[in-house]
Design a protein around this motif. Structure first.
Motif, mmCIF file in Angstrom:
data_model
loop_
_atom_site.group_PDB
_atom_site.id
_atom_site.type_symbol
_atom_site.label_atom_id
_atom_site.label_comp_id
_atom_site.label_asym_id
_atom_site.label_seq_id
_atom_site.Cartn_x
_atom_site.Cartn_y
_atom_site.Cartn_z
ATOM 1 N N ASN A 24 0.866 -1.183 0.000
ATOM 2 C CA ASN A 24 0.000 0.000 0.000
ATOM 3 C C ASN A 24 0.896 1.224 0.000
ATOM 4 O OD1 ASN A 24 -1.793 2.068 0.398
ATOM 5 N ND2 ASN A 24 -2.827 1.148 2.158
ATOM 6 N N PRO A 25 0.881 2.022 -1.063
ATOM 7 C CA PRO A 25 1.793 3.178 -1.136
ATOM 8 C C PRO A 25 1.636 4.145 0.029
ATOM 9 C CG PRO A 25 0.781 2.751 -3.276
ATOM 10 C CD PRO A 25 0.072 1.876 -2.280
ATOM 11 N N ALA A 26 0.479 4.130 0.690
ATOM 12 C CA ALA A 26 0.254 5.060 1.805
ATOM 13 C C ALA A 26 0.948 4.603 3.082
ATOM 14 C CB ALA A 26 -1.240 5.227 2.060
ATOM 15 N N ASP A 27 1.371 3.332 3.147
ATOM 16 C CA ASP A 27 2.020 2.805 4.353
ATOM 17 C C ASP A 27 3.480 3.236 4.401
ATOM 18 O OD1 ASP A 27 -0.314 1.602 5.030
ATOM 19 O OD2 ASP A 27 0.258 -0.395 4.277
ATOM 20 N N LYS A 28 4.011 3.310 5.615
ATOM 21 C CA LYS A 28 5.420 3.583 5.816
ATOM 22 C C LYS A 28 6.081 2.348 6.436
ATOM 23 C CE LYS A 28 4.932 8.575 6.473
ATOM 24 N NZ LYS A 28 5.176 9.718 7.393
ATOM 25 N N PRO A 29 7.348 2.080 6.102
ATOM 26 C CA PRO A 29 8.016 0.910 6.693
ATOM 27 C C PRO A 29 8.092 1.026 8.214
ATOM 28 C CG PRO A 29 9.274 1.808 4.837
ATOM 29 C CD PRO A 29 8.212 2.808 5.161
ATOM 30 N N SER A 30 7.909 -0.106 8.877
ATOM 31 C CA SER A 30 8.064 -0.151 10.328
ATOM 32 C C SER A 30 9.470 -0.627 10.653
ATOM 33 C CB SER A 30 7.024 -1.097 10.939
ATOM 34 O OG SER A 30 5.715 -0.632 10.688
ATOM 35 N N ARG A 31 10.013 -0.119 11.758
ATOM 36 C CA ARG A 31 11.379 -0.455 12.155
ATOM 37 C C ARG A 31 11.370 -1.136 13.516
ATOM 38 N NH1 ARG A 31 15.577 2.407 9.454
ATOM 39 N NH2 ARG A 31 14.778 3.713 7.770
ATOM 40 N N GLY A 32 12.309 -2.041 13.719
ATOM 41 C CA GLY A 32 12.430 -2.726 14.992
ATOM 42 C C GLY A 32 13.823 -3.294 15.153
ATOM 43 N N TRP A 33 14.015 -4.030 16.257
ATOM 44 C CA TRP A 33 15.322 -4.620 16.563
ATOM 45 C C TRP A 33 15.163 -6.120 16.737
ATOM 46 C CZ3 TRP A 33 19.503 -1.613 16.086
ATOM 47 C CH2 TRP A 33 19.312 -0.229 16.156
ATOM 48 N N LEU A 34 16.090 -6.863 16.187
ATOM 49 C CA LEU A 34 16.090 -8.324 16.266
ATOM 50 C C LEU A 34 17.463 -8.796 16.715
ATOM 51 C CD1 LEU A 34 15.016 -11.204 15.695
ATOM 52 C CD2 LEU A 34 15.766 -10.889 13.325
ATOM 53 N N THR A 35 17.532 -9.394 17.900
ATOM 54 C CA THR A 35 18.781 -10.010 18.355
ATOM 55 C C THR A 35 18.792 -11.439 17.844
ATOM 56 O OG1 THR A 35 18.831 -8.620 20.345
ATOM 57 C CG2 THR A 35 20.178 -10.619 20.352
#
Length: 314
Positions: A24-35
């Motif tokens: 969906n072009p209206a969405d923005k990427p989500s960011r997180g952390w993965l150990t």
């Protein structure tokens, strides 16, 4: 579906598909952390990224999902794309082998989605050569975290009966505490008037206006959008009290839940034998199509409408 589609290692180098555009072009990427801590003794334990805390990008994309779900440090669980999974799971000194698929991916024959209560609901169904559907339903939060998943296979002919079963099995929401005596502001009354012209199901309206079915019924009577049955038949003897739900149904089918007489059953059998369809019989007898089909089965009637009813229970 939400996927982890790129990650950044301890050297701040990106891997995967960091430039992928969301579905969906209206969405923005989500960011997180993965150990990333693979199980000791497995080939993944020799990955060059083992033991690192990686910055990851995740969201709904068109990329092909891999077989493994990873848990972020924040608690969210997401599938990685095949490419990201291959990069993470490849031991040191091994070459990453991209997935080769010679068979084309099945094209969805049924897709749908909606957003409600800050959750995103998505349904996808693909059909095989035998006519069976593989249905996948996912529920994600507005942050893109998967809250629930449901997957199964069924025959396409079972879709409508299953939908009816789900509709009748879902309990009505309990009335909110402290809202037993619903008060209505003028804007709410105006909105209810407009919605009632579009939606006659008291259960749906009660959920939209956060109240009970009875509150909807009483206010519609106050607005004179529906009439009191006692006022419509002032000269008839007093009838037993019926529930608001039954009164609502009789606005659509005048004889809903009324007892069948022998004359009505005989007339129904004749009309069925004449070839009248279920929809026409529903109008003539003032009852729902399900009630008509049930009576046709019970009386052993013959005709196209009775045959249709028998096919539905096979």
């Amino acid at each position: 579906m939400t996927h982890i589609y790129a990650f950044q290692d301890a050297n701040r180098q990106w891997h995967g598909d960091p430039d992928t555009a969301p579905a969906n072009p209206a969405d923005k990427p989500s960011r997180g952390w993965l150990t990333y801590e693979p199980v000791p003794g497995t080939p993944e334990a020799d990955s060059p990224f083992a033991g690192q805390t990686l910055a990851v990008l995740y969201g709904v994309t068109d990329l092909e999902p891999g077989p493994v779900t990873y848990q972020l440090d924040s608690g969210g669980r997401f599938q990685a794309t095949w490419y990201v999974h291959t990069l993470l799971a490849t031991p040191i000194g091994s070459a990453a082998i991209p997935l080769q698929s010679h068979a084309p991916a099945p094209t969805p024959c049924l897709e749908g989605s909606l957003t409600e209560n800050d959750r995103y609901y998505a349904l996808t169904a693909t059909r095989d050569a035998s006519g069976h559907l593989t249905i996948e339903i996912t529920v994600t939060s507005h942050h893109g975290e998967i809250q629930a998943e449901l997957r199964g296979t069924l025959n396409i002919a079972d879709l409508h009966p299953l939908a009816r079963l789900l509709h009748t099995s879902i309990p009505s929401p309990a009335p909110p505490i402290g809202n037993h005596r619903r008060t209505w502001s003028p804007p709410e009354s105006a909105r209810l008037t407009d919605r009632y012209r579009e939606e006659r199901d008291f259960g749906v309206l009660a959920q939209e206006f956060n109240c009970r079915r009875a509150d909807i019924y009483l206010h519609l009577r106050h607005l004179e959008l529906i009439a009191d049955p006692a006022q419509q038949r002032p000269h008839q003897p007093t009838q037993p009290t019926t529930s608001p739900l039954q009164q609502q149904r009789r606005l659509q089918h005048s004889n809903s839940h009324a007892r069948w007489t022998e004359q009505e059953e005989a007339q129904l059998a004749r009309r069925c034998a004449d070839g009248a369809p279920v929809a026409q019989l529903s109008k003539e007898f003032g009852r729902s199509e399900l009630a008509i089909e049930s009576r046709l089965l019970k009386t052993g009637a013959h005709g196209p409408a009775a045959d249709q009813a028998r096919l539905k229970v096979l």
